[in-house]
Design an enzyme around this catalytic site. Structure first.
Site, short mmCIF file in Angstrom:
data_model
loop_
_atom_site.label_atom_id
_atom_site.label_comp_id
_atom_site.label_asym_id
_atom_site.label_seq_id
_atom_site.Cartn_x
_atom_site.Cartn_y
_atom_site.Cartn_z
N TYR A 130 60.76 34.26 38.84
CA TYR A 130 62.20 34.16 38.59
C TYR A 130 62.91 33.72 39.86
CZ TYR A 130 66.88 35.07 36.95
OH TYR A 130 68.19 34.90 36.59
N GLN A 192 67.32 37.91 29.73
CA GLN A 192 66.61 37.15 28.69
C GLN A 192 65.42 36.40 29.28
OE1 GLN A 192 69.84 36.88 29.46
NE2 GLN A 192 70.54 34.75 29.51
N ASN A 215 69.78 39.56 39.97
CA ASN A 215 70.91 40.50 39.97
C ASN A 215 70.51 41.81 39.28
OD1 ASN A 215 71.03 40.07 37.17
ND2 ASN A 215 72.73 38.61 37.32
N GLN A 260 73.77 37.80 56.40
CA GLN A 260 73.32 38.58 55.24
C GLN A 260 74.49 38.96 54.34
OE1 GLN A 260 70.08 37.50 55.66
NE2 GLN A 260 69.92 39.22 54.25
N HIS A 263 75.43 36.72 51.30
CA HIS A 263 74.72 36.74 50.03
C HIS A 263 75.54 37.33 48.89
CE1 HIS A 263 70.56 35.40 50.56
NE2 HIS A 263 70.57 35.94 51.76
N GLU A 329 65.46 46.18 54.52
CA GLU A 329 64.76 44.99 54.05
C GLU A 329 64.42 44.08 55.24
OE1 GLU A 329 65.60 41.24 50.98
OE2 GLU A 329 67.27 42.43 51.75
N HIS A 330 65.42 43.83 56.08
CA HIS A 330 65.24 43.03 57.30
C HIS A 330 65.67 43.88 58.50
CE1 HIS A 330 66.63 40.23 54.05
NE2 HIS A 330 65.56 39.55 54.42
N ASP A 363 64.04 33.59 56.18
CA ASP A 363 64.47 33.18 54.84
C ASP A 363 63.90 31.82 54.45
OD1 ASP A 363 65.93 35.43 54.29
OD2 ASP A 363 67.83 34.61 55.00
N GLU A 417 33.45 69.96 34.27
CA GLU A 417 34.73 69.54 33.69
C GLU A 417 34.80 69.78 32.19
OE1 GLU A 417 36.16 66.07 36.82
OE2 GLU A 417 35.45 65.47 34.83
N HIS A 422 29.90 63.26 28.51
CA HIS A 422 29.78 62.39 29.68
C HIS A 422 28.38 62.53 30.28
CE1 HIS A 422 34.08 62.00 29.35
NE2 HIS A 422 34.18 61.31 30.49
#
Length: 433
Positions: A130, A192, A215, A260, A263, A329-330, A363, A417, A422
Site C-alpha cells: 500500500y 477498501q 492513514n 517531519q 507530513h 520512529e526516527h 526517507d 502431559e 502422542h
C-alpha cells in the site's frame, strides 16, 4: 510555538516514567475499526462492486476497472522528469544493496547421527503493498515496499494507491512501479484497498501479507483483518526525536523538526537537550523558518500541538533515558560523541548519527528503509526489511535409529502431559506399548 518540558533538577532517587513524559498525538484505532468494518465486510461479500462504490464515495472517482493499464505505467515512466528518475534509481540501488546484505541463509543442524533440523528461509508467496496518496504522493514508499519484497524473492507483488481526479494514482507513483517492474497496480485507497488485498476482488487475488503505511483508516483495516491476512505493522503518525547538546547546529535541528512536521498535523517533533541555550536558538530558527515553509499551516499545527515538545534534561545520559523510553520512529543524535552514543540507543526505528545524517536522507536515498515502527512500538518491533517478506520453516528429518534413540523420552513427555496418543505415534514406529 513548541512547548517545553523541564525534567532538570529532579531529586536523587526519583523514579520517573519517561514513557509518559512526552505525550503523543491522539490516534484512536479502535474507534476507526468500527468505521471501516462495514467497508471491509462489504468488500468480502460483494468484491469489486464494493471496492468501486467505496472509491466513488471516499475518493470521488467512479471507475469501471480499478486496475491500472500497463500502458499507463509505461507512459508515466516515459514522462518522468530525468532528475527524479535518476534520484529514484540511486534510491533503488542503495536499498537493494542493503536488502541483499540482510538476506538470511538456510541453516541445517545435525542433532545426532541420522537426525537433522533445517531452518529454511521461504519468501511469502504473494504480497499487497500500500502506498499513500493523500497529502503527498509518496513515491519513495513504492521503493521502500517493493525492493525488499523483490530481494526476498516474493513471486507475486500487487500495489495499490488512491486514485486522483483522473482515476489513477499519481503519475510519479506509476512511474516508480514501472521502473521497478511492478505491473499489477490498482487505483484503490483506504480501507477498501486493504480489504481488496485481504479477500480478493476482481482481478486482484487475495494476498498473504499487506505492508505499507497509511492513514488511520488503513491502519484500522489492517487491525481488523489480521485474522485474514498478515500485516507488517500498525503505523501511526510520523515522529522525530533529536537528542542534541550545546554544540549542535540550531538551524540543522530546526529544519529537521520542520521536515517531519510537514507530513501531518499529528506528526510529532521532539527535541531533547541538556542546553537551554540551544533550545532558545532552535525556537528562534523555527520562528524564522516556519513562514518560509510551503506547508506552514500544517507544520505549525504539528509543532504547536501536544505531541511535539522541547524536553530539557540535566545531561545527555538523562536524555538517552528519555529517548529510549520514547522509542521514536526516527532518532537523530546531534551530539559531540554521536558515534559512541549510538551503541547505547536501545529503542528507535532508525538512528541518524551526526550532523550530516538527517531523517530525510533515510526517507529517500540512505539505503535504509523508511517504513518504521511508530507510537513507541520501536521498543519491541522493527522497520520493514527483507525479513518481513520471509518465513522461517522448520524441516525435521530423522531416520529409524535416530528416532529410537530419543523415542522413549518423547513417550515419557507425552505421558507427563496426559497426551498418550502422542507417545503412541512414536511407539508404533520403534516398538513398545
Amino acid at each position: 510555538m513548541i512547548q517545553r518540558l523541564d525534567l532538570r533538577g529532579m531529586p536523587a532517587g526519583t523514579s520517573v516514567d519517561y514513557r509518559a513524559v512526552v505525550p503523543r498525538a491522539p490516534f484512536d484505532v479502535d474507534a476507526a475499526v468500527e468505521h471501516v468494518r462495514p467497508i471491509c465486510d462489504d468488500v468480502r461479500k460483494r468484491g469489486l462492486d464494493a471496492v468501486r462504490e467505496a472509491t466513488k464515495r471516499y475518493d470521488g472517482v467512479e471507475l469501471e476497472d480499478v486496475r491500472v493499464p500497463v500502458d499507463a505505467l509505461r507512459e508515466a515512466l516515459a514522462s518522468l522528469d530525468d532528475e527524479v528518475r535518476s534520484a529514484l534509481e540511486v534510491s533503488i540501488d542503495r536499498l537493494r544493496r542493503t536488502c541483499a546484505a540482510e538476506l538470511e541463509s538456510d541453516v541445517t543442524t545435525q542433532i545426532a547421527p541420522g537426525a537433522t533440523v533445517e531452518r529454511r528461509i521461504v519468501p511469502v508467496e504473494r504480497v499487497g503493498l500500500y502506498v499513500p496518496g493523500g497529502r503527498a504522493p509518496l513515491v519513495s514508499s513504492v521503493v521502500m515496499n517493493v525492493v525488499p519484497a523483490q530481494v526476498a524473492g516474493v513471486a507475486s507483488i500487487a500495489l495499490s494507491s488512491p486514485p486522483g481526479p483522473d482515476g489513477r494514482p499519481h503519475p510519479t507513483v506509476l512511474a516508480a512501479c514501472a521502473l521497478l517492474g511492478v505491473d499489477e497496480v490498482y487505483a484503490v485507497g483506504g480501507a477498501q484497498a486493504i480489504a481488496m488485498f485481504a479477500h480478493g476482488a476482481g482481478e486482484c487475488r487475495a494476498v498473504d501479507l499487506v505492508t505499507g503505511p497509511g492513514n488511520i483508516y488503513v491502519v484500522a483495516a489492517k487491525r481488523l483483518l489480521t485474522a485474514v491476512v498478515g500485516i507488517d505493522a500498525e503505523a501511526g503518525p510520523t515522529e522525530i526525536a533529536v537528542l542534541a547538546d550545546a554544540g549542535a547546529d540550531a538551524a540543522y535541528v530546526a529544519v529537521d523538526l520542520i521536515s517531519q512536521a510537514e507530513h501531518d498535523p499529528h506528526a510529532a517533533s521532539v527535541l531533547v537537550t541538556d542546553s537551554e541555550a540551544l533550545a532558545d536558538r532552535v525556537d528562534a530558527e523555527l520562528a524564522h523558518r516556519l513562514p518560509q515553509a510551503r506547508h506552514a499551516e500544517r507544520v505549525e499545527t504539528a509543532l504547536s500541538s501536544e505531541q511535539s515538545a522541547t524536553v530539557l534534561v540535566d545531561d545527555i545520559d538523562q536524555g538517552l533515558d528519555v529517548v529510549n523510553a520514547y522509542g521514536a520512529e526516527h532518532l537523530e543524535l546531534q551530539t559531540a560523541d554521536a558515534s559512541a552514543l549510538v551503541a547505547r540507543v536501545r529503542n528507535a526505528g532508525a538512528v541518524f548519527v551526526g550532523a550530516y545524517a538527517p531523517v530525510s536522507l533515510g526517507d529517500y536515498s540512505a539505503g535504509s528503509n523508511h517504513v518504521l515502527p511508530t507510537a513507541g512500538s520501536a521498543r519491541y518491533s522493527s522497520g520493514l526489511s527483507v525479513r518481513a517478506f520471509c518465513k522461517n520453516m522448520q524441516v525435521v528429518s530423522y531416520d529409524e535409529a535416530a528416532l529410537r534413540e530419543v523415542g522413549p523420552g518423547v513417550v515419557a513427555l507425552a505421558e507427563a502431559e496426559n497426551l498418550p496418543s502422542h507417545g503412541a505415534a512414536v511407539s508404533a514406529r520403534i516398538g513398545g506399548a
